[in-house]
Design a protein around this motif. Structure first.
Motif, PDB file in Angstrom:
ATOM      1  N   HIS A 252       0.821  -1.220   0.000  1.00 51.65           N
ATOM      2  CA  HIS A 252       0.000   0.000   0.000  1.00 51.65           C
ATOM      3  C   HIS A 252       0.851   1.265   0.000  1.00 51.65           C
ATOM      4  O   HIS A 252       0.388   2.322   0.423  1.00 51.65           O
ATOM      5  CB  HIS A 252      -0.916   0.000   1.229  1.00 51.65           C
ATOM      6  N   ILE A 253       2.092   1.154  -0.479  1.00 54.09           N
ATOM      7  CA  ILE A 253       2.976   2.311  -0.463  1.00 54.09           C
ATOM      8  C   ILE A 253       2.382   3.449  -1.292  1.00 54.09           C
ATOM      9  O   ILE A 253       1.939   3.270  -2.430  1.00 54.09           O
ATOM     10  CB  ILE A 253       4.387   1.924  -0.996  1.00 54.09           C
ATOM     11  N   ASP A 254       2.333   4.603  -0.679  1.00 52.49           N
ATOM     12  CA  ASP A 254       1.920   5.843  -1.338  1.00 52.49           C
ATOM     13  C   ASP A 254       0.498   5.793  -1.904  1.00 52.49           C
ATOM     14  O   ASP A 254       0.195   6.423  -2.915  1.00 52.49           O
ATOM     15  CB  ASP A 254       2.905   6.191  -2.465  1.00 52.49           C
ATOM     16  N   ASP A 255      -0.417   5.023  -1.280  1.00 52.47           N
ATOM     17  CA  ASP A 255      -1.819   5.098  -1.684  1.00 52.47           C
ATOM     18  C   ASP A 255      -2.639   5.648  -0.516  1.00 52.47           C
ATOM     19  O   ASP A 255      -2.105   6.174   0.454  1.00 52.47           O
ATOM     20  CB  ASP A 255      -2.329   3.744  -2.182  1.00 52.47           C
ATOM     21  N   SER A 256      -3.942   5.520  -0.576  1.00 55.56           N
ATOM     22  CA  SER A 256      -4.806   6.158   0.417  1.00 55.56           C
ATOM     23  C   SER A 256      -4.798   5.463   1.775  1.00 55.56           C
ATOM     24  O   SER A 256      -5.191   6.056   2.785  1.00 55.56           O
ATOM     25  CB  SER A 256      -6.248   6.213  -0.103  1.00 55.56           C
ATOM     26  N   LYS A 257      -4.361   4.202   1.836  1.00 58.36           N
ATOM     27  CA  LYS A 257      -4.356   3.475   3.103  1.00 58.36           C
ATOM     28  C   LYS A 257      -3.252   4.021   4.006  1.00 58.36           C
ATOM     29  O   LYS A 257      -2.094   4.075   3.629  1.00 58.36           O
ATOM     30  CB  LYS A 257      -4.139   1.979   2.862  1.00 58.36           C
ATOM     31  N   MET A 258      -3.611   4.422   5.221  1.00 56.82           N
ATOM     32  CA  MET A 258      -2.654   5.059   6.121  1.00 56.82           C
ATOM     33  C   MET A 258      -1.890   3.998   6.920  1.00 56.82           C
ATOM     34  O   MET A 258      -2.174   3.743   8.086  1.00 56.82           O
ATOM     35  CB  MET A 258      -3.369   6.040   7.051  1.00 56.82           C
ATOM     36  N   THR A 259      -0.914   3.369   6.262  1.00 59.33           N
ATOM     37  CA  THR A 259      -0.020   2.449   6.949  1.00 59.33           C
ATOM     38  C   THR A 259       1.048   3.253   7.693  1.00 59.33           C
ATOM     39  O   THR A 259       1.165   4.469   7.500  1.00 59.33           O
ATOM     40  CB  THR A 259       0.664   1.506   5.937  1.00 59.33           C
ATOM     41  N   SER A 260       1.833   2.562   8.531  1.00 60.55           N
ATOM     42  CA  SER A 260       2.866   3.281   9.280  1.00 60.55           C
ATOM     43  C   SER A 260       3.910   3.880   8.348  1.00 60.55           C
ATOM     44  O   SER A 260       4.460   4.955   8.615  1.00 60.55           O
ATOM     45  CB  SER A 260       3.534   2.342  10.290  1.00 60.55           C
ATOM     46  N   THR A 261       4.191   3.202   7.221  1.00 61.17           N
ATOM     47  CA  THR A 261       5.159   3.737   6.256  1.00 61.17           C
ATOM     48  C   THR A 261       4.615   4.965   5.564  1.00 61.17           C
ATOM     49  O   THR A 261       5.325   5.979   5.404  1.00 61.17           O
ATOM     50  CB  THR A 261       5.525   2.660   5.214  1.00 61.17           C
ATOM     51  N   ASN A 262       3.348   4.922   5.134  1.00 61.15           N
ATOM     52  CA  ASN A 262       2.748   6.099   4.493  1.00 61.15           C
ATOM     53  C   ASN A 262       2.657   7.261   5.469  1.00 61.15           C
ATOM     54  O   ASN A 262       2.834   8.426   5.082  1.00 61.15           O
ATOM     55  CB  ASN A 262       1.362   5.749   3.951  1.00 61.15           C
ATOM     56  N   LEU A 263       2.383   6.952   6.741  1.00 57.96           N
ATOM     57  CA  LEU A 263       2.366   7.999   7.749  1.00 57.96           C
ATOM     58  C   LEU A 263       3.738   8.665   7.834  1.00 57.96           C
ATOM     59  O   LEU A 263       3.842   9.895   7.857  1.00 57.96           O
ATOM     60  CB  LEU A 263       1.987   7.411   9.111  1.00 57.96           C
ATOM     61  N   ARG A 264       4.791   7.847   7.868  1.00 60.02           N
ATOM     62  CA  ARG A 264       6.145   8.386   7.951  1.00 60.02           C
ATOM     63  C   ARG A 264       6.494   9.234   6.728  1.00 60.02           C
ATOM     64  O   ARG A 264       7.111  10.288   6.843  1.00 60.02           O
ATOM     65  CB  ARG A 264       7.153   7.242   8.119  1.00 60.02           C
ATOM     66  N   LEU A 265       6.090   8.778   5.558  1.00 61.67           N
ATOM     67  CA  LEU A 265       6.373   9.533   4.337  1.00 61.67           C
ATOM     68  C   LEU A 265       5.684  10.904   4.373  1.00 61.67           C
ATOM     69  O   LEU A 265       6.273  11.920   3.982  1.00 61.67           O
ATOM     70  CB  LEU A 265       5.921   8.747   3.103  1.00 61.67           C
ATOM     71  N   ASN A 266       4.450  10.916   4.851  1.00 58.89           N
ATOM     72  CA  ASN A 266       3.724  12.185   4.950  1.00 58.89           C
ATOM     73  C   ASN A 266       4.331  13.096   6.006  1.00 58.89           C
ATOM     74  O   ASN A 266       4.426  14.310   5.810  1.00 58.89           O
ATOM     75  CB  ASN A 266       2.249  11.922   5.263  1.00 58.89           C
TER      76      ASN A 266
END
Length: 409
Positions: A252-266
């Motif tokens: 789910h990298i860089d999509d709408s699902k707020m994973t811990s990695t996407n949170l960190r990227l944001n």
């Protein structure tokens, strides 16, 4: 009871208290402060140079945070962690004439690993069947990330200790240290924290160096055992929640699902844009919160309301966190805390102090690695943990002849 005996007990007990929680670490700090004040009455010796340098680096952490208090119109939140460095700096100056035995420090890490393995994987993980240790231990909610950090650090210190003891042909202690290093890694990966993956390359290098110290006739047997352990470990790790979360994050990298990695990227993007907005002193907490809300409304970042209530939220990266909140001043703060003890350790590294220097490198290096995914230097608990460990490690180095001569005179 003599002061040096009490301090020795603190050195051995402190790694274990870290696994218990923040309150236990504060008790150790209070005991050290009491010992320092007690010694102050009659001790007229000069303060060693190493202690002065480390203490001043801790004081600098406090002073460099003051501009943010002004930016936040008197709000003292920016001094939460720096105030702990200030107190630890005072404690170091008060107990700077004491000598810490590096072996006591290593023994403390060993004891902590045994206690941590019983408390977390065995009791919380298997007996209570709590995934990722989600529950209470001794009446306190388990800080999962802190447990992972401490396990990460202990694992690398013990792996290095194993290599050092192998160089001395002390194979019983080398074997014990290596076994405990593995147990410490297990404590960490059962927490489900992906930061433990950063630990693996360093452990692998240390293991290869350790094998290189073995006599040739033992190498084949050790490699065979290592392969069996590796297969078993990989099988176990691949079924763990740590890997499940890592795979989910990649999917789910860089999509709408707020994973811990996407949170960190944001958060990283938010932090970098905050730094660009105010590069010298940063935006502080209040202004950064408003700026982050604005970025979220414009669609530049995607954060839930949970992360838009207070500007204190970590940027999940030590350097970006410092740049966003304190600007270039914050970067100087972080680099000072990282590299002052490293510089002193390398400067004083000799054949007699190789173990001391190696442990400092492992300890600070662990914090640097963890700093890629979190900001532990500015955490309320982890700042105390870092400062007290640095105090013990710096006091483990022998004083040079010049200092001894000055004290004698």
């Amino acid at each position: 009871m003599k002061v040096n005996t009490i301090i020795r007990g603190c050195v051995i007990a402190f790694p274990s208290t870290a696994f218990i929680g923040h309150s236990a670490m504060v008790v150790i700090l209070a005991v050290l402060l009491f010992c320092g004040l007690w010694e102050l009455r009659n001790n007229k010796e000069l303060i060693p140079k190493n202690s002065k340098i480390i203490a001043f680096s801790f004081f600098a952490a406090f002073l460099l945070a003051i501009p943010n208090v002004i930016l936040d119109q008197g709000r003292l939140a920016a001094l939460d962690a720096p105030s702990r460095y200030l107190l630890c700096g005072i404690v170091l100056l008060l107990i700077s004439r004491q000598k810490v035995n590096i072996e006591d420090y290593i023994h403390g890490v060993m004891v902590a690993t045994v206690i941590g393995f019983i408390a977390y994987p065995l009791y919380l993980g298997y007996y209570l069947d709590l995934p990722r240790y989600r529950g209470e231990l001794l009446g306190e909610e388990v800080n999962i990330l802190s447990v992972a950090y401490f396990a990460f650090i202990n694992s690398l210190i013990l792996a290095y200790s194993s290599l050092y003891q192998a160089n001395k042909n002390n194979w019983p202690i080398a074997s014990l240290s290596f076994l405990l290093s593995i147990l410490s890694f297990i404590i960490g990966y059962m927490s489900g924290s992906k930061v433990m993956l950063l630990c693996l390359p360093v452990l692998l290098v240390l293991f290869i160096l350790l094998v290189g110290k073995l006599r040739k006739k033992y190498v084949l047997g050790i490699f065979s055992l290592a392969i069996v352990l590796a297969v078993a470990s990989v099988s176990s790790i691949m079924k763990s929640e740590l890997v499940e979360r890592a795979v989910q994050d990649i999917e789910h990298i860089d999509d709408s699902k707020m994973t811990s990695t996407n949170l960190r990227l944001n958060m990283l993007k938010s932090g970098w844009l905050s730094f660009i907005e105010s590069p010298i002193f940063g935006l502080g907490y209040d202004k950064r919160l408003e700026f982050q809300k604005s970025l979220n409304e414009q669609g530049e970042i995607k954060l839930s309301k949970k992360y838009l209530k207070d500007g204190k939220h970590s940027m999940h990266n030590e350097v970006v966190n410092a740049l966003a909140k304190k600007g270039l001043i914050g970067l100087v703060l972080v680099l000072t805390l990282y590299f002052t003890p490293l510089w002193l350790a390398l400067k004083q590294s000799t054949s007699k102090t190789a173990q001391n220097a190696g442990v400092v490198i492992m300890f600070v290096g662990s914090f640097i690695l963890i700093g890629f995914t979190e900001a532990p230097l500015m955490g309320i608990s982890t700042s105390v943990y870092y400062a007290i460990n640095i105090i013990f490690l710096i006091l483990s180095f022998p004083r040079n002849d010049t200092q001894k001569a000055e004290i004698s005179s």
